[in-house]
Design an enzyme around this catalytic site. Sequence first.
Site, PDB file in Angstrom:
ATOM      1  N   GLU A 182     -36.484 115.027  63.023  1.00 36.35           N
ATOM      2  CA  GLU A 182     -35.366 114.892  63.960  1.00 36.35           C
ATOM      3  C   GLU A 182     -35.781 115.382  65.339  1.00 36.35           C
ATOM      4  O   GLU A 182     -36.421 116.415  65.477  1.00 36.35           O
ATOM      5  CB  GLU A 182     -34.161 115.741  63.517  1.00 36.35           C
ATOM      6  CG  GLU A 182     -33.458 115.251  62.280  1.00 36.35           C
ATOM      7  CD  GLU A 182     -32.243 116.128  61.969  1.00 36.35           C
ATOM      8  OE1 GLU A 182     -31.604 116.624  62.911  1.00 36.35           O
ATOM      9  OE2 GLU A 182     -31.972 116.331  60.782  1.00 36.35           O
ATOM     10  N   TRP A 236     -25.190 120.695  71.604  1.00 34.23           N
ATOM     11  CA  TRP A 236     -24.918 122.059  71.172  1.00 34.23           C
ATOM     12  C   TRP A 236     -25.403 123.130  72.130  1.00 34.23           C
ATOM     13  O   TRP A 236     -25.293 124.308  71.850  1.00 34.23           O
ATOM     14  CB  TRP A 236     -25.493 122.293  69.769  1.00 34.23           C
ATOM     15  CG  TRP A 236     -26.832 121.668  69.514  1.00 34.23           C
ATOM     16  CD1 TRP A 236     -27.062 120.468  68.883  1.00 34.23           C
ATOM     17  CD2 TRP A 236     -28.122 122.167  69.885  1.00 34.23           C
ATOM     18  NE1 TRP A 236     -28.418 120.200  68.831  1.00 34.23           N
ATOM     19  CE2 TRP A 236     -29.090 121.230  69.436  1.00 34.23           C
ATOM     20  CE3 TRP A 236     -28.571 123.326  70.551  1.00 34.23           C
ATOM     21  CZ2 TRP A 236     -30.464 121.404  69.623  1.00 34.23           C
ATOM     22  CZ3 TRP A 236     -29.939 123.493  70.739  1.00 34.23           C
ATOM     23  CH2 TRP A 236     -30.853 122.546  70.270  1.00 34.23           C
ATOM     24  N   GLU A 259     -31.738 121.485  56.930  1.00 30.44           N
ATOM     25  CA  GLU A 259     -31.925 122.660  57.790  1.00 30.44           C
ATOM     26  C   GLU A 259     -31.385 123.932  57.136  1.00 30.44           C
ATOM     27  O   GLU A 259     -30.443 124.558  57.634  1.00 30.44           O
ATOM     28  CB  GLU A 259     -31.267 122.452  59.147  1.00 30.44           C
ATOM     29  CG  GLU A 259     -31.935 121.380  59.979  1.00 30.44           C
ATOM     30  CD  GLU A 259     -31.468 121.361  61.428  1.00 30.44           C
ATOM     31  OE1 GLU A 259     -30.368 121.862  61.712  1.00 30.44           O
ATOM     32  OE2 GLU A 259     -32.208 120.842  62.274  1.00 30.44           O
ATOM     33  N   CYS A 267     -21.501 138.476  51.362  1.00 26.66           N
ATOM     34  CA  CYS A 267     -20.364 138.481  50.442  1.00 26.66           C
ATOM     35  C   CYS A 267     -20.723 139.269  49.173  1.00 26.66           C
ATOM     36  O   CYS A 267     -21.888 139.606  48.952  1.00 26.66           O
ATOM     37  CB  CYS A 267     -19.956 137.043  50.096  1.00 26.66           C
ATOM     38  SG  CYS A 267     -21.018 136.276  48.866  1.00 26.66           S
ATOM     39  N   LYS A 310     -20.248 113.737  68.856  1.00 25.20           N
ATOM     40  CA  LYS A 310     -20.030 112.418  69.475  1.00 25.20           C
ATOM     41  C   LYS A 310     -20.692 112.309  70.846  1.00 25.20           C
ATOM     42  O   LYS A 310     -20.904 111.213  71.345  1.00 25.20           O
ATOM     43  CB  LYS A 310     -18.544 112.075  69.540  1.00 25.20           C
ATOM     44  CG  LYS A 310     -17.658 113.059  70.266  1.00 25.20           C
ATOM     45  CD  LYS A 310     -16.194 112.633  70.134  1.00 25.20           C
ATOM     46  CE  LYS A 310     -15.231 113.656  70.724  1.00 25.20           C
ATOM     47  NZ  LYS A 310     -15.254 114.951  70.007  1.00 25.20           N
TER      48      LYS A 310
END
Length: 694
Positions: free
Chosen positions: A311, A319, A155, A165, A360
């Site tokens: 997936e 999430w 992903e 940066c 989990k």
Amino acid sequence: MTAFPPRTIRLDALAYGGDYNPDQWPEETWEEDARLMLEAGVNIVSLPVFSWPLIEKTPGHYDFGWLDRIIDLLWRHGIKVDLATATATPPAWLVRQHPDILPHNVDGVRLEFGSRQAYCPSSPVFREHALRLTEAMANRYGEHPALALWHISNEYGDHVPRCWCPTSAAHFRDWLAKRYGDIEALNEAWGTSCWGQNYTDYDHVEPPRTSMGPINPSQQLDFERFSSDALLQLFQAEIDVLRRITPDIAVTTNFMSLFKELNYWDFAAVEDLVTDDAYPDPADPQAHVPAALNYGLMRSLKGGQPWLLLEQAPSAVSWRDVNVPKVPGRMRLDSLQAIAHGSDGAMFFQWRQAKFGPEKYHSAMLGHRGEKSRSFHETAALGAELKRLAAVRGTRVRARVAVVADWDSWWGSAAPDSLPSQRLDWLEQTRAWHGALFALGHTVDVVQATDLREGYDLIVVPNLYIATEAQAQSLAAFVEGGGQLIVGPFSAVVDPTEKVHAGGAPGPLRDLLGVEVDEWWPLPDGQEGTITSIAGRTPTLTTRIWTEWIEPAPSAEVVARYDSGVLAGRAAIVRNARGRGAAWYVSAALSDDSLEDVLRLVLESAGLPARETADRDVEIVTRTDGETDFIFVLNHGQTATSVTVPAGALDLLTDVTASGPLDLPGLGAAVLATPARHPKDFPTVTISPKNIEV
Ligand code: GLA
Ligand code: GLA
């Protein structure tokens, strides 16, 4: 052993399996995993996606022992691997040795190690180490019979799609210098004479960080392009290594559905197989509609070739703010929807539910209760069922309508603080137009305006904010050849450097659409406007968010007019006949119902049917190999329904031949095999109103 064509997935069945993280479990569980995988019909797993730190515990020393053991074990059970190059997240030692590989956010804050994807996409140090690992993986497993597909990184852009940066800034400057050459060309492209931003040296140019006020939109747009390219370069670098060592093995990276930050047209062009991670929200009863759009994109990214759902969640994710599980049957139907739309399989995140870490509570094929878990029962049932659909593998999806998706326009139309309105959202508009087509019964491909392959009767352009001459020519050729084109508001406004087209919108589409836009009239929040009915056929159309003051050309026919507010009496929708087809321009953001009303008319002009008030939760998608049509009938609703289907069609899921209306329970599905029809035919399936309560 089956011989597979080069650079195709080495699997001769629909792919079924998921992400597998054996390194999170004691080896004693591996045998049980393999046994249960077989019981569930699993034939492929993705690994070792996040295991770089375990493979390279100390710099340059690779320990493949555990990985050898699990891959061999899987292969002994006939299970193949979608083998990750494991470069998705660097080990802590690498980050400590080279802290400058960590990315910075827009405020210049360094993002710390502690999650995943702890790298700046432009970091040469990260790239060097990642490529070394890729090479080691390819040398180690390139000849392994279990290897079905390379899974590069994971992903891209999921957590760090943009980095500000100093390394990224330098890379951005290089990218700009290649694009523009002389600094004066950059000044010209970015219009730096506005607000005194003229540059005399590339060294003075920075990425668009948090600044005092609105950012230069041209600079912002180039940063979006650059950032997508920075990850694309990383992807390409890994592909180059793999191609050198394993030229016949297909490569992929898993996409994230309609993801704004990466231009997936570019990514798909360099890989062999499109794969996607899709997470329709089970809490949203209409989630299957944007899912259909997403799957339309996935099959279109490589011109209609089958893709793979790599997936999805068996039930809840972990999430969202609230993670609602999938009701029994939903996971099966979601899987069948992806397959209907061209996925040659259905895979999951993940095989065994985690015991620790941030995921989990994310569901898995094998839940915390192991083989007693509901998800395992549903997983095993689907695994058995998919074997019945072997014949659909490799077939193509039939679509007569396509929606244009243009990342430049998505990025450009989202420039913060400098638009006529912040309310006109590219994704929302695209979804709204697609949603109306879905409601009218159409399977929709997704295309680029410059790449309209044969076979479409209608092209819908929800928004093409940035338009080029090449796009205009391609769309004009489509219309002249007999196609119907419909273009949404705020299109063809600027060129690829964000400069307003001479004479205003719709710039290069002006002649084709037969219209000029004089002024944008966005509507204040909460205010609706109305537009007269079209030729007395439909109710009055409603608009919110957006309207425009337009001037139709003499060649254009005014299809509908504003009938309220300042614009009352002025043209709102125009149609311009051109060659054998016609181009339509809709100057307002219409409500969902109104979009349907307009599209019904356009579909009719295109000679395409529009389904009438049928059961809107039923979706029908046809895959075909030219001889047999596989008609997927999917009832996304919770209520039973009855569907009239072609007599004699065989439902592959039940082996029953249809002889009358097909009764489908809530979340029910059928996959009907019938002799192929002429491509112009609409799958003749009619749906009667719901008549059975579940
Ligand atoms: C202020 C500024 C101008 C311009 C306008 C726009 O007046 O001084 O430079 O930005 O706002 O409304
Ligand atoms: C994505 C990632 C996986 C996992 C899932 C959870 O698909 O690729 O590693 O985090 O999300 O939904």
